[in-house]
Write a protein that holds these residues in place. Structure first.
Motif, PDB file in Angstrom:
ATOM      1  N   PHE A 421       0.850  -1.183   0.000  1.00  0.00           N
ATOM      2  CA  PHE A 421       0.000   0.000   0.000  1.00  0.00           C
ATOM      3  C   PHE A 421       0.893   1.242   0.000  1.00  0.00           C
ATOM      4  O   PHE A 421       1.753   1.391   0.875  1.00  0.00           O
ATOM      5  CB  PHE A 421      -0.877   0.052   1.259  1.00  0.00           C
ATOM      6  CG  PHE A 421      -1.888  -1.059   1.376  1.00  0.00           C
ATOM      7  CD1 PHE A 421      -2.382  -1.709   0.253  1.00  0.00           C
ATOM      8  CD2 PHE A 421      -2.361  -1.446   2.622  1.00  0.00           C
ATOM      9  CE1 PHE A 421      -3.324  -2.723   0.368  1.00  0.00           C
ATOM     10  CE2 PHE A 421      -3.301  -2.453   2.759  1.00  0.00           C
ATOM     11  CZ  PHE A 421      -3.783  -3.096   1.620  1.00  0.00           C
ATOM     12  N   VAL A 422       0.688   2.122  -0.972  1.00  0.00           N
ATOM     13  CA  VAL A 422       1.347   3.430  -0.946  1.00  0.00           C
ATOM     14  C   VAL A 422       0.444   4.374  -0.161  1.00  0.00           C
ATOM     15  O   VAL A 422      -0.678   4.649  -0.563  1.00  0.00           O
ATOM     16  CB  VAL A 422       1.585   3.982  -2.361  1.00  0.00           C
ATOM     17  CG1 VAL A 422       2.298   5.340  -2.293  1.00  0.00           C
ATOM     18  CG2 VAL A 422       2.407   2.995  -3.192  1.00  0.00           C
ATOM     19  N   VAL A 423       0.933   4.835   0.996  1.00  0.00           N
ATOM     20  CA  VAL A 423       0.110   5.645   1.896  1.00  0.00           C
ATOM     21  C   VAL A 423       0.623   7.079   1.924  1.00  0.00           C
ATOM     22  O   VAL A 423       1.758   7.351   1.529  1.00  0.00           O
ATOM     23  CB  VAL A 423       0.112   5.055   3.331  1.00  0.00           C
ATOM     24  CG1 VAL A 423      -0.474   3.650   3.323  1.00  0.00           C
ATOM     25  CG2 VAL A 423       1.516   5.050   3.927  1.00  0.00           C
ATOM     26  N   PRO A 424      -0.210   8.030   2.385  1.00  0.00           N
ATOM     27  CA  PRO A 424       0.237   9.426   2.475  1.00  0.00           C
ATOM     28  C   PRO A 424       1.448   9.544   3.399  1.00  0.00           C
ATOM     29  O   PRO A 424       1.591   8.794   4.367  1.00  0.00           O
ATOM     30  CB  PRO A 424      -0.982  10.154   3.061  1.00  0.00           C
ATOM     31  CG  PRO A 424      -2.146   9.282   2.735  1.00  0.00           C
ATOM     32  CD  PRO A 424      -1.635   7.878   2.760  1.00  0.00           C
ATOM     33  N   ARG A 425       2.287  10.512   3.102  1.00  0.00           N
ATOM     34  CA  ARG A 425       3.507  10.673   3.884  1.00  0.00           C
ATOM     35  C   ARG A 425       3.217  10.989   5.349  1.00  0.00           C
ATOM     36  O   ARG A 425       3.954  10.563   6.240  1.00  0.00           O
ATOM     37  CB  ARG A 425       4.389  11.774   3.275  1.00  0.00           C
ATOM     38  CG  ARG A 425       5.733  11.840   3.945  1.00  0.00           C
ATOM     39  CD  ARG A 425       6.743  12.666   3.195  1.00  0.00           C
ATOM     40  NE  ARG A 425       8.045  12.470   3.825  1.00  0.00           N
ATOM     41  CZ  ARG A 425       8.892  11.505   3.528  1.00  0.00           C
ATOM     42  NH1 ARG A 425       8.602  10.643   2.586  1.00  0.00           N
ATOM     43  NH2 ARG A 425      10.045  11.393   4.167  1.00  0.00           N
ATOM     44  N   LEU A 426       2.146  11.727   5.620  1.00  0.00           N
ATOM     45  CA  LEU A 426       1.815  12.042   7.002  1.00  0.00           C
ATOM     46  C   LEU A 426       1.586  10.770   7.819  1.00  0.00           C
ATOM     47  O   LEU A 426       1.835  10.743   9.020  1.00  0.00           O
ATOM     48  CB  LEU A 426       0.566  12.924   7.065  1.00  0.00           C
ATOM     49  CG  LEU A 426       0.708  14.350   6.535  1.00  0.00           C
ATOM     50  CD1 LEU A 426      -0.630  15.075   6.611  1.00  0.00           C
ATOM     51  CD2 LEU A 426       1.776  15.115   7.306  1.00  0.00           C
ATOM     52  N   ARG A 427       1.116   9.729   7.165  1.00  0.00           N
ATOM     53  CA  ARG A 427       0.887   8.452   7.859  1.00  0.00           C
ATOM     54  C   ARG A 427       2.175   7.657   8.019  1.00  0.00           C
ATOM     55  O   ARG A 427       2.375   6.991   9.032  1.00  0.00           O
ATOM     56  CB  ARG A 427      -0.141   7.624   7.095  1.00  0.00           C
ATOM     57  CG  ARG A 427      -0.385   6.243   7.716  1.00  0.00           C
ATOM     58  CD  ARG A 427      -1.414   5.433   6.938  1.00  0.00           C
ATOM     59  NE  ARG A 427      -1.480   4.072   7.445  1.00  0.00           N
ATOM     60  CZ  ARG A 427      -2.241   3.677   8.457  1.00  0.00           C
ATOM     61  NH1 ARG A 427      -3.009   4.549   9.074  1.00  0.00           N
ATOM     62  NH2 ARG A 427      -2.246   2.423   8.863  1.00  0.00           N
ATOM     63  N   GLY A 428       3.053   7.716   7.039  1.00  0.00           N
ATOM     64  CA  GLY A 428       4.186   6.801   7.017  1.00  0.00           C
ATOM     65  C   GLY A 428       5.529   7.354   7.445  1.00  0.00           C
ATOM     66  O   GLY A 428       6.447   6.576   7.701  1.00  0.00           O
ATOM     67  N   GLN A 429       5.674   8.685   7.568  1.00  0.00           N
ATOM     68  CA  GLN A 429       6.999   9.204   7.891  1.00  0.00           C
ATOM     69  C   GLN A 429       7.400   8.857   9.320  1.00  0.00           C
ATOM     70  O   GLN A 429       6.556   8.688  10.197  1.00  0.00           O
ATOM     71  CB  GLN A 429       7.056  10.717   7.688  1.00  0.00           C
ATOM     72  CG  GLN A 429       6.214  11.531   8.636  1.00  0.00           C
ATOM     73  CD  GLN A 429       6.351  13.020   8.370  1.00  0.00           C
ATOM     74  OE1 GLN A 429       7.362  13.470   7.853  1.00  0.00           O
ATOM     75  NE2 GLN A 429       5.330  13.788   8.698  1.00  0.00           N
ATOM     76  N   GLN A 430       8.711   8.773   9.538  1.00  0.00           N
ATOM     77  CA  GLN A 430       9.241   8.343  10.821  1.00  0.00           C
ATOM     78  C   GLN A 430      10.113   9.434  11.431  1.00  0.00           C
ATOM     79  O   GLN A 430      10.839  10.135  10.718  1.00  0.00           O
ATOM     80  CB  GLN A 430      10.062   7.061  10.644  1.00  0.00           C
ATOM     81  CG  GLN A 430       9.239   5.915  10.063  1.00  0.00           C
ATOM     82  CD  GLN A 430      10.082   4.719   9.673  1.00  0.00           C
ATOM     83  OE1 GLN A 430      11.255   4.839   9.357  1.00  0.00           O
ATOM     84  NE2 GLN A 430       9.478   3.542   9.705  1.00  0.00           N
ATOM     85  N   LEU A 431      10.040   9.561  12.750  1.00  0.00           N
ATOM     86  CA  LEU A 431      10.884  10.506  13.476  1.00  0.00           C
ATOM     87  C   LEU A 431      12.112   9.758  13.990  1.00  0.00           C
ATOM     88  O   LEU A 431      12.062   9.098  15.023  1.00  0.00           O
ATOM     89  CB  LEU A 431      10.116  11.123  14.641  1.00  0.00           C
ATOM     90  CG  LEU A 431       9.202  12.307  14.337  1.00  0.00           C
ATOM     91  CD1 LEU A 431       8.516  12.794  15.605  1.00  0.00           C
ATOM     92  CD2 LEU A 431       9.968  13.459  13.701  1.00  0.00           C
ATOM     93  N   LYS A 432      13.202   9.851  13.234  1.00  0.00           N
ATOM     94  CA  LYS A 432      14.424   9.150  13.597  1.00  0.00           C
ATOM     95  C   LYS A 432      15.429  10.040  14.310  1.00  0.00           C
ATOM     96  O   LYS A 432      16.331   9.548  14.985  1.00  0.00           O
ATOM     97  CB  LYS A 432      15.091   8.578  12.330  1.00  0.00           C
ATOM     98  CG  LYS A 432      14.283   7.515  11.618  1.00  0.00           C
ATOM     99  CD  LYS A 432      14.198   6.241  12.424  1.00  0.00           C
ATOM    100  CE  LYS A 432      13.554   5.106  11.644  1.00  0.00           C
ATOM    101  NZ  LYS A 432      13.344   3.900  12.483  1.00  0.00           N
TER     102      LYS A 432
END
Length: 456
Positions: A421-432
């Motif tokens: 699933f290609v999801v919106p960036r707001l859903r998938g981005q990570q705080l590293k």
């Protein structure tokens, strides 16, 4: 505690360890073998390989999405869904190497108060459960690095008044570091790109490398590294084992006893703050009939660590360690967030296990099946530096070898059907990294996460 006691407490697998050692000495695994061969055909995926959900909120006119959302709502109302949050790592990138627990960090102000990562994930599950009128069971996977602080913190915080059940799935797989091989040290220092120093500094570095290679040779290549305090000798073995740990430590048994109807698990990283049990995505996962559905996002320059690709004509996730070169990675359109929708029964079938095996708690059979599956996945070797303190404040730094197996490589198994699933960036981005926080607070990401939450 002494090293052997710690190994036993944390599920050290002697048989797997000896197999890793044999493969390392036999040249079947190593730093050079981490990479796919240069001849491997790595291509970007096509539109037929993915389900593009980047306009997830624009459901008007998309009857298939509306139907999927209805199925997802029904599954939630029936209590068929649980959440797994990976919180076993110390988050060294977040802390700059400090020995802290990232899950407990009050990282940003949301709704007028600084919130920890754990509180944020529980707030999302609370809102989803309230809407479904059926609280979600929430599992946090831990390790010897994070279990005690997370357990104590949740007890002090009263589980943030979460209405559902919270489970800590303690890691039941740990590794013992080894002395590096000369082959791997030379590959890291002589074949990998290195910054060139001035003439005198370069001589000092070359002399140090020669001394460490001699140390590895005389100490015994691939021998167990035990000449240090116990916690410097252990190592985590990769997030592939986080889901099998649910079987090994009895957490899945507890979940199935609590909810016999449990069917789907949503797995995500502690720092993937936008991931939630979205009814539409849940419904699409159920409709697909696939064992796993991985979520990916459109790649940006800072997204490093592999991605979604076609390898030899088949879509799969390729880990960063397996990339033959940087150009291959940057040619891929999508980055792997690790967020995964898991069909419990199909996962058990892959392991040749049943719900009855889990409920019967046949530990030896479960451990054997997990080891068999682990052997089908690639083993990645990495070099880490450990400090050995001695005398009056002196310390030496030694390179050691450790291995890991990664969850994304489940997508390479030919008898296990996976979707993407290609999801919106707001859903998938990570705080590293804390350096991302300023942009995260300004670009709407914080508001998006807050909209998913109901705070206790």
């Amino acid at each position: 505690d002494n090293l052997r006691t710690l190994l036993k407490q944390n599920g050290f697998d002697e048989e797997l360890h000896e197999q890793i050692r044999a493969d390392l000495l036999g040249g079947r695994i190593g730093l050079a073998q981490n990479r796919l061969p240069a001849s491997a055909q790595i291509e970007d995926v096509t539109a037929d390989d993915i389900v593009d959900l980047t306009a997830l909120d624009e459901t008007v006119g998309k009857s298939d999405w509306t139907t999927a959302a209805g199925e997802g709502v029904a599954s939630l109302a029936a209590g068929e869904v649980g959440v797994i949050t990976l919180a076993a790592g110390a988050g060294s990138r977040w802390t700059g190497g400090a020995g802290t627990c990232k899950a407990l960090n009050p990282f940003a102000p949301l709704a007028g108060k600084f919130r920890t990562f754990i509180e944020t994930h529980l707030a999302k599950s609370r809102k989803t459960g309230n809407a479904a009128e059926h609280a979600l069971p929430h599992v946090f996977t831990t390790s010897y690095l994070t279990h005690e602080p997370i357990a104590a913190f949740l007890d002090t915080a009263g589980n943030y008044n979460y209405p559902g059940s919270i489970h800590l799935s303690r890691g039941q797989t740990v590794g013992l570091r080894m002395i590096p091989t000369e082959r791997d040290l030379r590959f890291a220092w002589e074949e990998m790109p290195q910054q060139q120093l001035d003439e005198q500094q370069q001589k000092v570095r070359d002399s140090l490398h020669a001394a460490l290679i001699n140390w590895a040779r005389t100490a015994g290549e691939a021998a167990d590294y035990t000449d240090n305090v116990p916690l410097q000798c252990l190592h985590p073995v990769g997030h592939f084992f986080e889901v099998p740990n649910l079987l090994l430590n009895g957490t899945l048994k507890t979940l199935l006893e609590e909810r016999p109807q449990l069917r789907t698990l949503l797995l995500h990283n502690i720092d993937t703050l936008g991931a939630s049990v979205d009814p539409t995505l849940l419904g699409l996962h159920l409709q697909s009939g696939k064992a796993l559905n991985f979520e990916v996002i459109t790649r940006r320059l800072e997204d490093r660590g592999g991605g979604l690709a076609r390898v030899a004509g088949r879509p799969r996730l390729v880990e960063g360690l397996a990339m033959p070169d940087e150009e291959s990675e940057f040619a891929l359109s999508y980055y792997n967030t690790l967020t995964t929708w898991i069909d419990i029964d199909q996962l058990l079938a892959l392991l040749k296990l049943t719900r009855e095996d889990i409920l019967g708690n046949d530990g030896e059979r479960i451990a054997s099946r997990v080891r068999t599956l682990a052997n089908r996945l690639p083993t990645y070797l990495t070099l880490k530096e450990v400090k050995k303190r001695w005398g009056h404040g002196q310390e030496d730094v030694f390179p050691v070898t450790q291995f890991e197996k990664l969850w994304g490589d489940m997508s390479i198994l030919p008898d296990f059907e996976c979707g993407y699933f290609v999801v919106p960036r707001l859903r998938g981005q990570q705080l590293k990294d804390p350096a991302q926080l300023d942009g995260w607070l300004r670009d709407g990401s914080a508001d998006y996460v807050n909209s998913l939450c109901r705070w206790g």
